[in-house]
Design a protein around this motif. Sequence first.
Motif, PDB file in Angstrom:
ATOM      1  N   LYS A   1     -10.522   6.360  -2.207  1.00 30.97           N
ATOM      2  CA  LYS A   1     -11.213   5.079  -2.369  1.00 30.97           C
ATOM      3  C   LYS A   1     -10.220   3.917  -2.388  1.00 30.97           C
ATOM      4  O   LYS A   1     -10.534   2.809  -1.929  1.00 30.97           O
ATOM      5  CB  LYS A   1     -12.026   5.076  -3.666  1.00 30.97           C
ATOM      6  N   CYS A   2      -9.023   4.169  -2.941  1.00 31.75           N
ATOM      7  CA  CYS A   2      -8.000   3.113  -2.989  1.00 31.75           C
ATOM      8  C   CYS A   2      -7.427   2.820  -1.606  1.00 31.75           C
ATOM      9  O   CYS A   2      -7.078   1.670  -1.291  1.00 31.75           O
ATOM     10  CB  CYS A   2      -6.857   3.529  -3.917  1.00 31.75           C
ATOM     11  N   ALA A   3      -7.315   3.864  -0.791  1.00 31.05           N
ATOM     12  CA  ALA A   3      -6.659   3.734   0.509  1.00 31.05           C
ATOM     13  C   ALA A   3      -7.376   2.710   1.385  1.00 31.05           C
ATOM     14  O   ALA A   3      -8.603   2.654   1.443  1.00 31.05           O
ATOM     15  CB  ALA A   3      -6.632   5.090   1.206  1.00 31.05           C
ATOM     16  N   GLY A   4      -6.617   1.916   2.052  1.00 32.13           N
ATOM     17  CA  GLY A   4      -7.181   0.943   2.982  1.00 32.13           C
ATOM     18  C   GLY A   4      -7.627  -0.349   2.343  1.00 32.13           C
ATOM     19  O   GLY A   4      -8.023  -1.292   3.041  1.00 32.13           O
ATOM     20  N   VAL A   5      -7.581  -0.414   1.001  1.00 32.62           N
ATOM     21  CA  VAL A   5      -7.979  -1.653   0.326  1.00 32.62           C
ATOM     22  C   VAL A   5      -6.726  -2.486   0.065  1.00 32.62           C
ATOM     23  O   VAL A   5      -6.113  -2.430  -1.001  1.00 32.62           O
ATOM     24  CB  VAL A   5      -8.727  -1.371  -0.991  1.00 32.62           C
ATOM     25  N   TYR A   6      -6.323  -3.193   1.076  1.00 33.95           N
ATOM     26  CA  TYR A   6      -5.243  -4.174   0.927  1.00 33.95           C
ATOM     27  C   TYR A   6      -5.517  -5.320   1.888  1.00 33.95           C
ATOM     28  O   TYR A   6      -5.935  -5.111   3.030  1.00 33.95           O
ATOM     29  CB  TYR A   6      -3.862  -3.587   1.224  1.00 33.95           C
ATOM     30  N   ASN A   7      -5.275  -6.519   1.400  1.00 28.03           N
ATOM     31  CA  ASN A   7      -5.456  -7.696   2.248  1.00 28.03           C
ATOM     32  C   ASN A   7      -4.453  -8.759   1.817  1.00 28.03           C
ATOM     33  O   ASN A   7      -4.377  -9.109   0.635  1.00 28.03           O
ATOM     34  CB  ASN A   7      -6.885  -8.233   2.111  1.00 28.03           C
ATOM     35  N   ASP A   8      -3.682  -9.227   2.782  1.00 24.53           N
ATOM     36  CA  ASP A   8      -2.720 -10.302   2.525  1.00 24.53           C
ATOM     37  C   ASP A   8      -3.501 -11.614   2.450  1.00 24.53           C
ATOM     38  O   ASP A   8      -3.599 -12.363   3.421  1.00 24.53           O
ATOM     39  CB  ASP A   8      -1.682 -10.336   3.645  1.00 24.53           C
ATOM     40  N   LEU A   9      -4.055 -11.877   1.288  1.00 22.82           N
ATOM     41  CA  LEU A   9      -5.013 -12.976   1.146  1.00 22.82           C
ATOM     42  C   LEU A   9      -4.442 -14.343   1.501  1.00 22.82           C
ATOM     43  O   LEU A   9      -5.142 -15.188   2.061  1.00 22.82           O
ATOM     44  CB  LEU A   9      -5.559 -13.004  -0.287  1.00 22.82           C
ATOM     45  N   ASN A  10      -3.184 -14.573   1.167  1.00 18.87           N
ATOM     46  CA  ASN A  10      -2.620 -15.898   1.453  1.00 18.87           C
ATOM     47  C   ASN A  10      -1.871 -15.948   2.785  1.00 18.87           C
ATOM     48  O   ASN A  10      -1.330 -16.994   3.158  1.00 18.87           O
ATOM     49  CB  ASN A  10      -1.700 -16.356   0.316  1.00 18.87           C
ATOM     50  N   GLY A  11      -1.843 -14.808   3.495  1.00 18.63           N
ATOM     51  CA  GLY A  11      -1.258 -14.782   4.824  1.00 18.63           C
ATOM     52  C   GLY A  11       0.223 -15.066   4.892  1.00 18.63           C
ATOM     53  O   GLY A  11       0.730 -15.462   5.948  1.00 18.63           O
ATOM     54  N   ASP A  12       0.953 -14.817   3.790  1.00 15.18           N
ATOM     55  CA  ASP A  12       2.382 -15.125   3.811  1.00 15.18           C
ATOM     56  C   ASP A  12       3.232 -13.957   4.281  1.00 15.18           C
ATOM     57  O   ASP A  12       4.460 -14.057   4.361  1.00 15.18           O
ATOM     58  CB  ASP A  12       2.858 -15.591   2.431  1.00 15.18           C
ATOM     59  N   GLY A  13       2.585 -12.814   4.580  1.00 12.69           N
ATOM     60  CA  GLY A  13       3.327 -11.661   5.068  1.00 12.69           C
ATOM     61  C   GLY A  13       4.122 -10.938   4.005  1.00 12.69           C
ATOM     62  O   GLY A  13       4.908 -10.036   4.319  1.00 12.69           O
ATOM     63  N   VAL A  14       3.914 -11.292   2.742  1.00 15.98           N
ATOM     64  CA  VAL A  14       4.646 -10.681   1.631  1.00 15.98           C
ATOM     65  C   VAL A  14       3.649  -9.995   0.701  1.00 15.98           C
ATOM     66  O   VAL A  14       2.626 -10.578   0.342  1.00 15.98           O
ATOM     67  CB  VAL A  14       5.444 -11.746   0.843  1.00 15.98           C
ATOM     68  N   VAL A  15       3.958  -8.751   0.336  1.00 11.55           N
ATOM     69  CA  VAL A  15       3.108  -8.037  -0.616  1.00 11.55           C
ATOM     70  C   VAL A  15       3.433  -8.533  -2.018  1.00 11.55           C
ATOM     71  O   VAL A  15       4.531  -8.314  -2.531  1.00 11.55           O
ATOM     72  CB  VAL A  15       3.339  -6.513  -0.526  1.00 11.55           C
TER      73      VAL A  15
END
Length: 490
Positions: free
Chosen positions: A236-250
């Motif tokens: 369920k955790c897998a695939g749930v990531y989004n660079d919300l501010n679009g800065d290319g940094v996690v």
Amino acid sequence: MKNLYRISAALLAATVAFSLVGCGDETGGADVTAAPEVTDIAETTAEPETTAMTEPELPPADFEGYEFRFVLQNDGYGEWKGRELGEGEQTGDTLNDALYERDLKVSELYSVSLKPLFTGDLVRLLKNTVTAGDNACDALFIQAPQLTAPAMNGLLFDIKQLPGLDLENPWWDAYAAKTLSIGGRLFFTYGDMNICDKDLTWLVMFNKKIAESYGVGNLYAEVADGKWTFDLFRGKCAGVYNDLNGDGVVNDDDLFGLVTPYDRTMLAFLYSCGVETIKKDESDLPVYAMDSPKLEEVFSRVLSLYFDGGCALDVMRVSGNWRRTETMFSSNQILFYVECMQNVERMRAMQDDFGILPVPKYDEAQGEYINMVCDFATATCVPASAPDPARTGAVLEAMNAYSKMLVMPAYYEVSLKTKYARDNDSAEMIDLIFGRRYFDLAYIYQWGGSIGAVMKLAGKGDENVVSKLESLREKTEAAIQKTVEAYAAG
């Protein structure tokens, strides 16, 4: 309002900096000789503490207005300030008023006045009470790791030997009593009067808005059907990531499947998957069990969740502020937030809905969901110099009995389930979470530094847990033996 407590103008004022870190290592002594028939200490399952009960049957006594003093953590501990006693008067707050009613009943039953003493250095007060013999207090609520040295040094009364106190009664935690005893002696434990251990029970919160967006399905049904496993959780955790501010940094401005403190939650996952670091032999003595292949397997699977796939984050690694996780969750940046029960209360102002789940289990064959109690939960203890053990036993028994009758319904049903939980399903999950909790002797005693090493490796993403534990085994077993010998000598 009627004032119940006789609180002196000068409460104990010593304040210490609050720390979540356990006590240091125990060293010395000889190697442990494992006795035959080592047993699984995880076999006891406590009943959920929300069961309604009638007036407890307690023997009458008259203690002639004796001032019974409880020592609690003071304001220096922040949100972990002791709240086992109320404000001394009715305030309209559900939990406080339940505490008030309980204290009034016990006061009238035994003709005692109940006095809370708040201090920052509880162990020093305990030592002074015993060594000076001044009867400065009758019972204390101290973080369990801070009680290991006093237990070994003869400063605590064996709770099993208190007349009038029956640990078989439902207002005492049967699993805690079984786990925390060594050689049949029990110097600190938990009952329904304790609140901190409930607040520090680990669980999973999930953001319903994100869950719907990512189609995670009916998680409550997965739990009810016995399918809420670690592998399902990881999926369920897998695939749930989004660079919300679009800065290319996690970083902590993004969206994640899981955010949690990697170190402590590693332990929560190990325990929830049925891994035990300590077992007990037929003489109730602790035996080293950190060499199990299952520990290595689960540790590796958790590290994979943490560091592979980019779906998880430990906020401390990027911001250094563990509180940041709370704002991320309330701002819809986290699907799963794994932390302690008190975080449910901290989310009371969150606008979007969230749900509550137990920590996932190892596989579907595992019969129950197991939820860790963090090491620094304050436990009940009694000074070895108790002048009247029968009085102490009677008052503690009554306080816990009436806590089950009055306080726990307020804590569970009103505070957690009605005020903070957002749906009926989460309320049912709370029953499940508190129905099976896990206390770890190795975590509390920090024997040989082994548990601290596991936590440190988890935080760094270091897979070498087997070699590290093996390098500490002799030291750990020596520390266990030292504790066993100290208990026997006491």
